[in-house]
Motif scaffolding. Structure first.
Motif, mmCIF file in Angstrom:
data_model
loop_
_atom_site.group_PDB
_atom_site.id
_atom_site.type_symbol
_atom_site.label_atom_id
_atom_site.label_comp_id
_atom_site.label_asym_id
_atom_site.label_seq_id
_atom_site.Cartn_x
_atom_site.Cartn_y
_atom_site.Cartn_z
ATOM 1 N N ALA A 284 -10.735 -8.305 -5.331
ATOM 2 C CA ALA A 284 -9.611 -8.532 -4.420
ATOM 3 C C ALA A 284 -9.190 -9.996 -4.447
ATOM 4 O O ALA A 284 -7.993 -10.313 -4.465
ATOM 5 N N LYS B 31 -7.493 -0.622 -11.397
ATOM 6 C CA LYS B 31 -7.595 0.213 -10.192
ATOM 7 C C LYS B 31 -8.444 1.464 -10.443
ATOM 8 O O LYS B 31 -9.047 1.997 -9.511
ATOM 9 N N LYS C 68 -7.321 -12.888 4.179
ATOM 10 C CA LYS C 68 -6.493 -12.221 3.166
ATOM 11 C C LYS C 68 -7.334 -11.466 2.141
ATOM 12 O O LYS C 68 -6.911 -10.408 1.648
ATOM 13 N N LEU D 276 -8.431 -8.200 3.832
ATOM 14 C CA LEU D 276 -7.307 -7.274 3.970
ATOM 15 C C LEU D 276 -6.932 -6.668 2.619
ATOM 16 O O LEU D 276 -6.629 -5.467 2.532
ATOM 17 N N LYS D 277 -6.953 -7.476 1.573
ATOM 18 C CA LYS D 277 -6.639 -6.966 0.232
ATOM 19 C C LYS D 277 -7.691 -5.953 -0.212
ATOM 20 O O LYS D 277 -7.360 -4.901 -0.774
ATOM 21 N N SER D 278 -8.963 -6.237 0.054
ATOM 22 C CA SER D 278 -10.031 -5.320 -0.376
ATOM 23 C C SER D 278 -9.966 -3.990 0.364
ATOM 24 O O SER D 278 -10.521 -2.997 -0.100
ATOM 25 N N HIS D 279 -9.289 -3.953 1.508
ATOM 26 C CA HIS D 279 -9.135 -2.728 2.287
ATOM 27 C C HIS D 279 -7.904 -1.910 1.892
ATOM 28 O O HIS D 279 -7.712 -0.804 2.404
ATOM 29 N N ASP D 280 -7.065 -2.460 1.017
ATOM 30 C CA ASP D 280 -5.872 -1.718 0.581
ATOM 31 C C ASP D 280 -6.258 -0.369 -0.010
ATOM 32 O O ASP D 280 -7.191 -0.289 -0.813
ATOM 33 N N LYS D 281 -5.539 0.670 0.368
ATOM 34 C CA LYS D 281 -5.795 1.982 -0.230
ATOM 35 C C LYS D 281 -5.174 2.018 -1.625
ATOM 36 O O LYS D 281 -3.980 1.816 -1.796
ATOM 37 N N ILE D 282 -6.000 2.294 -2.617
ATOM 38 C CA ILE D 282 -5.546 2.324 -4.010
ATOM 39 C C ILE D 282 -5.269 3.751 -4.461
ATOM 40 O O ILE D 282 -4.279 4.014 -5.152
ATOM 41 N N GLY E 160 -10.404 2.091 -1.305
ATOM 42 C CA GLY E 160 -9.906 0.752 -1.538
ATOM 43 C C GLY E 160 -10.690 0.136 -2.677
ATOM 44 O O GLY E 160 -11.009 0.807 -3.660
ATOM 45 N N TYR E 161 -11.066 -1.127 -2.534
ATOM 46 C CA TYR E 161 -11.811 -1.838 -3.569
ATOM 47 C C TYR E 161 -13.302 -1.483 -3.453
ATOM 48 O O TYR E 161 -14.110 -2.253 -2.937
#
Length: 376
Positions: A97, A132, A287, A290-296, A303-304
């Protein structure tokens, strides 16, 4: 009239204060909830030892139960080193992330951009494996690294872990790349979920190639040092001792082994350090978090390397569990409630995950009255 308004406001304030008091829990009540769930887990799982850390509204609550080795009275403490096994993966995800935020890599990039040779086999009908896909265990490669097919056929399930550990001890980075050159991508990347070490270990080598630094050094520099997680490590020091773990028959199990990057399962840490990581994960302004929690990807939502779940109130939960040869743990982060916790037990068998999931759900349910105040 002013006196009437004042009385109404006073009555309203008293009502709100009374409601908040009823909905809040004292420290004693919180520990009582932790005690109840830990003792139930000890009883159901037959584990020797259970340790629990709860972080709620920036306050930390830790407790340890039982004993590491039956009959020795050696209760764990906040400085006891535990294997956290696959929870290691979310640490790797955090590094990825950060690399995405720094513009070093992109989620949709073909992974071969960051490898040192062509690997023409790492595609399916012209479709490459992307970053991803590694983060969500959807590379399309169904062969495990190392390949355990032979020992699964040769040995009984009861002895599989012993022989798997021996295989891991012999398996090197050279073996990994040799296997990668010859492996077949079995399905379209991004579609088939196949859990394993391949994704995180490939992420580690990609990070090393991008930053020109070792994975372990990146882990330390990017956030372990900043969080003062001084006891969290891949390689043990001369005087370090990891807590013993057992199988369902009560047999002492050997710790996990790996000659790879250590990005999948090999981190050792303490409950004290894990509370720092939970606080890090609950920072709404970070940040990287929050980025590592993004649903991919969806089904399962990930997430990550985080599993993305929903609690009974419909709020998002970030979860990861891990199991070594003789330990199991589960980590859950509840951002909406400003709460997170980890439960560790020193037994691993086919039912351990079920017991832990049940314990974690009950713990959250019992604490939910407290955490609901974060919205007030």
């Amino acid at each position: 009239m002013n006196r009437t308004i004042l009385l109404l406001l006073l009555s309203f304030s008293i009502s709100i204060f009374s409601q908040q008091k009823q909905n809040s829990l004292s420290e004693q009540e919180i520990f009582s909830i932790i005690d109840k769930n830990a003792n139930l887990l000890l009883k159901d799982s037959k584990a020797n030892s259970v340790s629990i850390a709860v972080v709620c509204k920036d306050k930390i609550y830790t407790r340890h139960y039982g004993e590491i080795d039956k009959g020795k009275g050696n209760k764990a403490n906040d400085n006891t080193l535990f294997e956290i096994a696959s929870v290691t993966k979310v640490f790797t995800g955090t590094l990825v992330a950060n690399a995405v935020l720094e513009g070093k890599i992109k989620l949709d990039d073909d992974i071969r951009i960051y490898l040192k040779e062509p690997f023409s086999n790492l595609e399916y009908k012209g479709n490459p494996i992307r970053i991803k896909d590694l983060l969500t265990h959807r590379s399309g490669i169904l062969t495990p690294f190392p390949d355990t097919k032979e020992i699964r056929q040769k040995y009984s399930p009861d002895s599989f872990l012993v022989h798997k550990n021996r295989l891991d001890k012999l398996y090197t980075k050279k073996d990994f790349f040799n296997a990668l050159r010859n492996v077949k991508v079995d399905s379209l990347p991004g579609t088939t979920f196949k859990y394993g070490a391949l994704g995180p270990e490939l992420c580690a080598t990609i990070l090393e190639n991008v930053y020109k630094e070792k994975y372990e050094d990146l882990l330390h520099k990017t956030f372990l040092a900043k969080l003062k997680m001084n006891s969290t490590k891949i390689k043990l020091g001369k005087n370090d001792v990891v807590a013993n773990g057992y199988n369902e028959s009560g047999l002492l199990m050997t710790p996990l082994s790996s000659n790879l990057w250590g990005a999948s399962k090999i981190l050792k840490t303490t409950l004290g350090d894990l509370t720092k990581f939970i606080k890090f994960e609950l920072d709404p302004n970070n940040k990287i978090v929050l980025k590592s929690h993004d649903k991919i990807y969806s089904n399962p939502d990930m997430g990550y390397f985080w599993e993305i779940q929903t609690d009974p109130n419909g709020n998002t939960v970030y979860a990861k569990d891990g199991g070594s040869n003789g330990t199991q743990n589960i980590l859950k982060i509840y951002p909406k409630n400003n709460m997170g916790f980890i439960i560790l037990m020193n037994q691993s068998d086919k039912n351990s995950g079920t017991y832990l999931e049940s314990a974690s759900n009950n713990l959250f349910s019992n604490l939910n009255v407290l955490s609901s105040n974060s919205e007030q």
